[in-house]
Scaffold this active site. Structure first.
Site, PDB file in Angstrom:
ATOM      1  N   TYR A  53      16.186   0.428   0.541  1.00 38.21           N
ATOM      2  CA  TYR A  53      14.939   0.395   1.311  1.00 38.21           C
ATOM      3  C   TYR A  53      14.882   1.551   2.302  1.00 38.21           C
ATOM      4  O   TYR A  53      15.915   2.010   2.770  1.00 38.21           O
ATOM      5  CB  TYR A  53      14.837  -0.922   2.083  1.00 38.21           C
ATOM      6  CG  TYR A  53      14.535  -2.146   1.273  1.00 38.21           C
ATOM      7  CD1 TYR A  53      14.207  -2.082  -0.072  1.00 38.21           C
ATOM      8  CD2 TYR A  53      14.587  -3.412   1.867  1.00 38.21           C
ATOM      9  CE1 TYR A  53      13.939  -3.232  -0.795  1.00 38.21           C
ATOM     10  CE2 TYR A  53      14.321  -4.568   1.159  1.00 38.21           C
ATOM     11  CZ  TYR A  53      14.001  -4.477  -0.174  1.00 38.21           C
ATOM     12  OH  TYR A  53      13.738  -5.622  -0.875  1.00 38.21           O
ATOM     13  N   SER A 233       7.668 -11.641  -2.266  1.00 42.14           N
ATOM     14  CA  SER A 233       6.291 -11.332  -2.658  1.00 42.14           C
ATOM     15  C   SER A 233       5.424 -12.594  -2.761  1.00 42.14           C
ATOM     16  O   SER A 233       4.641 -12.736  -3.706  1.00 42.14           O
ATOM     17  CB  SER A 233       6.271 -10.568  -3.992  1.00 42.14           C
ATOM     18  OG  SER A 233       5.112  -9.774  -4.095  1.00 42.14           O
ATOM     19  N   LEU A 235       2.848 -13.331  -1.173  1.00 38.10           N
ATOM     20  CA  LEU A 235       1.432 -12.976  -1.063  1.00 38.10           C
ATOM     21  C   LEU A 235       1.022 -11.963  -2.130  1.00 38.10           C
ATOM     22  O   LEU A 235      -0.067 -11.404  -2.069  1.00 38.10           O
ATOM     23  CB  LEU A 235       1.131 -12.403   0.332  1.00 38.10           C
ATOM     24  CG  LEU A 235       1.249 -13.401   1.488  1.00 38.10           C
ATOM     25  CD1 LEU A 235       0.989 -12.705   2.819  1.00 38.10           C
ATOM     26  CD2 LEU A 235       0.282 -14.565   1.304  1.00 38.10           C
ATOM     27  N   PHE A 237       1.977  -8.841  -2.928  1.00 38.68           N
ATOM     28  CA  PHE A 237       1.658  -7.516  -2.391  1.00 38.68           C
ATOM     29  C   PHE A 237       0.418  -7.534  -1.512  1.00 38.68           C
ATOM     30  O   PHE A 237      -0.256  -6.528  -1.346  1.00 38.68           O
ATOM     31  CB  PHE A 237       1.455  -6.516  -3.523  1.00 38.68           C
ATOM     32  CG  PHE A 237       2.599  -5.565  -3.693  1.00 38.68           C
ATOM     33  CD1 PHE A 237       2.388  -4.188  -3.648  1.00 38.68           C
ATOM     34  CD2 PHE A 237       3.875  -6.037  -3.896  1.00 38.68           C
ATOM     35  CE1 PHE A 237       3.442  -3.312  -3.809  1.00 38.68           C
ATOM     36  CE2 PHE A 237       4.931  -5.167  -4.058  1.00 38.68           C
ATOM     37  CZ  PHE A 237       4.732  -3.795  -4.017  1.00 38.68           C
ATOM     38  N   GLY A 238       0.094  -8.675  -0.956  1.00 43.51           N
ATOM     39  CA  GLY A 238      -1.075  -8.795  -0.099  1.00 43.51           C
ATOM     40  C   GLY A 238      -2.327  -9.188  -0.833  1.00 43.51           C
ATOM     41  O   GLY A 238      -3.355  -9.476  -0.203  1.00 43.51           O
ATOM     42  N   GLY A 242      -6.686 -11.809  -0.052  1.00 44.64           N
ATOM     43  CA  GLY A 242      -8.082 -11.520  -0.392  1.00 44.64           C
ATOM     44  C   GLY A 242      -8.537 -10.132   0.009  1.00 44.64           C
ATOM     45  O   GLY A 242      -9.659  -9.721  -0.330  1.00 44.64           O
ATOM     46  N   LYS A 243      -7.683  -9.366   0.695  1.00 44.57           N
ATOM     47  CA  LYS A 243      -8.144  -8.092   1.244  1.00 44.57           C
ATOM     48  C   LYS A 243      -8.379  -7.017   0.185  1.00 44.57           C
ATOM     49  O   LYS A 243      -9.038  -6.014   0.456  1.00 44.57           O
ATOM     50  CB  LYS A 243      -7.162  -7.578   2.290  1.00 44.57           C
ATOM     51  CG  LYS A 243      -5.817  -7.113   1.749  1.00 44.57           C
ATOM     52  CD  LYS A 243      -4.929  -6.625   2.894  1.00 44.57           C
ATOM     53  CE  LYS A 243      -3.593  -6.106   2.391  1.00 44.57           C
ATOM     54  NZ  LYS A 243      -2.722  -5.659   3.510  1.00 44.57           N
TER      55      LYS A 243
END
Length: 345
Positions: A53, A233, A235, A237-238, A242-243
């Site tokens: 990372y 993960s 979410l 990757f977001g 909903g974004k």
């Protein structure tokens, strides 16, 4: 905050874990400090890092995440924080890690542990994980096993002996698996028992509303071998916030790194996300809270790994620990899952 035991270890980890893979790429040292402070003060005692990372991994930044965590850790009581990190394995194009020597063997395990200890500014690692198997397995969005892709690999017995040695030396307390298969979990447990060597105490795999492949064979292996899931993960990757429904927002991860997260750009992903977002809002929940509360509710999950780029995002995610989904919501989740089963495995 609730705490759960990892397998047969002495580690009691918070049900939410702070993931750090953006530290050093999307997040500065000051950002990292702010996130770590907030998480710790909220009762999160579990931090997850990796030697490769931040991601996307680059020669110029590799190891920076652990260094950021180490700078913060040096100012905290060490026995109050459970630190997890990972050794990179072979089969991926990262020649800047150990000059491309990535087999999970004695020499590489010892060197990787020493390098991580130095960057983390600590004498021991609580949970040391194999980032992905030494042997070939389909992973990171690939789902079909193809024997033609087999490669030579370090025998599990040899890998176990290497981990047993660093555990015996006091440099590592326990070890875990990541991106592993059900066959792998069973083999690691069987060989460890056969040789009288330490067993894996956890498995870190992707798990979310749009990727529930763990529910089948891996869930059985998790239960029978007592190897609980650290879900990464959650979410997607977001996406599950909903974004991304109107396209990637400026500055977001998928806007900045277009080739990243290919598993989330498959058919029915957007349709599934839309359905889960609609369900959350119908019940007065934020989409992120619904997604995180679902993962946290699964019987095989010991901790859910949060990845945020701002403290504001992290605050919302941590608040999801107070959300308990009722039976009606869980039934509706299953109905959506039946329409869009695992669109992002």
């Amino acid at each position: 905050m609730h705490y759960r035991q990892l397998g047969d270890s002495e580690l009691r980890v918070s049900e939410l874990c702070l993931g750090t893979m953006t530290f050093g790429e999307q997040n500065t040292l000051e950002d990292a400090r702010a996130q770590l402070d907030y998480a710790f003060d909220a009762g999160i005692n579990f931090i997850d890092a990796a030697e490769m990372y931040p991601v996307p991994t680059r020669a110029e930044t590799q190891g920076r995440t652990e260094s950021y965590v180490g700078e913060w850790l040096s100012q905290r009581p060490r026995d109050k924080v459970i630190v997890a990190t990972k050794i990179a394995g072979p089969g991926r194009p990262i020649p800047w890690v150990r000059g491309g020597s990535l087999a999970i063997n004695r020499a590489n395990v010892r060197r990787a542990v020493e390098d991580s200890l130095r960057r983390l500014r600590t004498d021991y690692i609580d949970l040391y994980q194999i980032h992905w198997p030494d042997r070939y397995v389909p992973q990171f969005g690939a789902t079909a096993y193809d024997p033609a892709n087999e490669r030579s690999s370090t025998p599990i017995a040899e890998q176990l002996a290497a981990f047993a040695e660093v555990i015996r030396d006091g440099k590592v307390r326990y070890f875990g698996l990541s991106n592993e298969t059900a066959w792998g979990v069973a083999q690691w447990s069987r060989v460890a028992a056969q040789l009288g060597l330490p067993r894996p105490v956890s498995i870190q795999n992707a798990y979310s509303l749009v990727n529930r492949t763990f529910d089948a064979a891996l869930a059985e292996a998790s239960r029978r071998e007592d190897v609980p899931l650290l879900a990464y993960s959650p979410l997607a990757f977001g996406l599950l916030t909903g974004k991304y429904l109107g396209g990637p927002p400026p500055g977001s991860r998928l806007a900045r790194f277009e080739t990243f997260g290919q598993r989330y750009r498959k058919p029915n992903v957007d349709e599934a996300v839309q359905a889960y977002v609609k369900l959350a809002r119908a019940h007065g929940l934020s989409p992120a809270s619904l997604a995180l509360a679902f993962v946290r509710s699964r019987w095989f999950v010991a901790s859910t790994i949060l990845g945020a780029t701002t403290v504001e995002q992290l605050e919302e995610n941590v608040k999801s620990a107070g959300v308990v989904l009722d039976e009606q919501v869980l039934v509706q989740i299953e109905q959506i899952h039946a329409r869009y089963p695992n669109p992002a495995p």
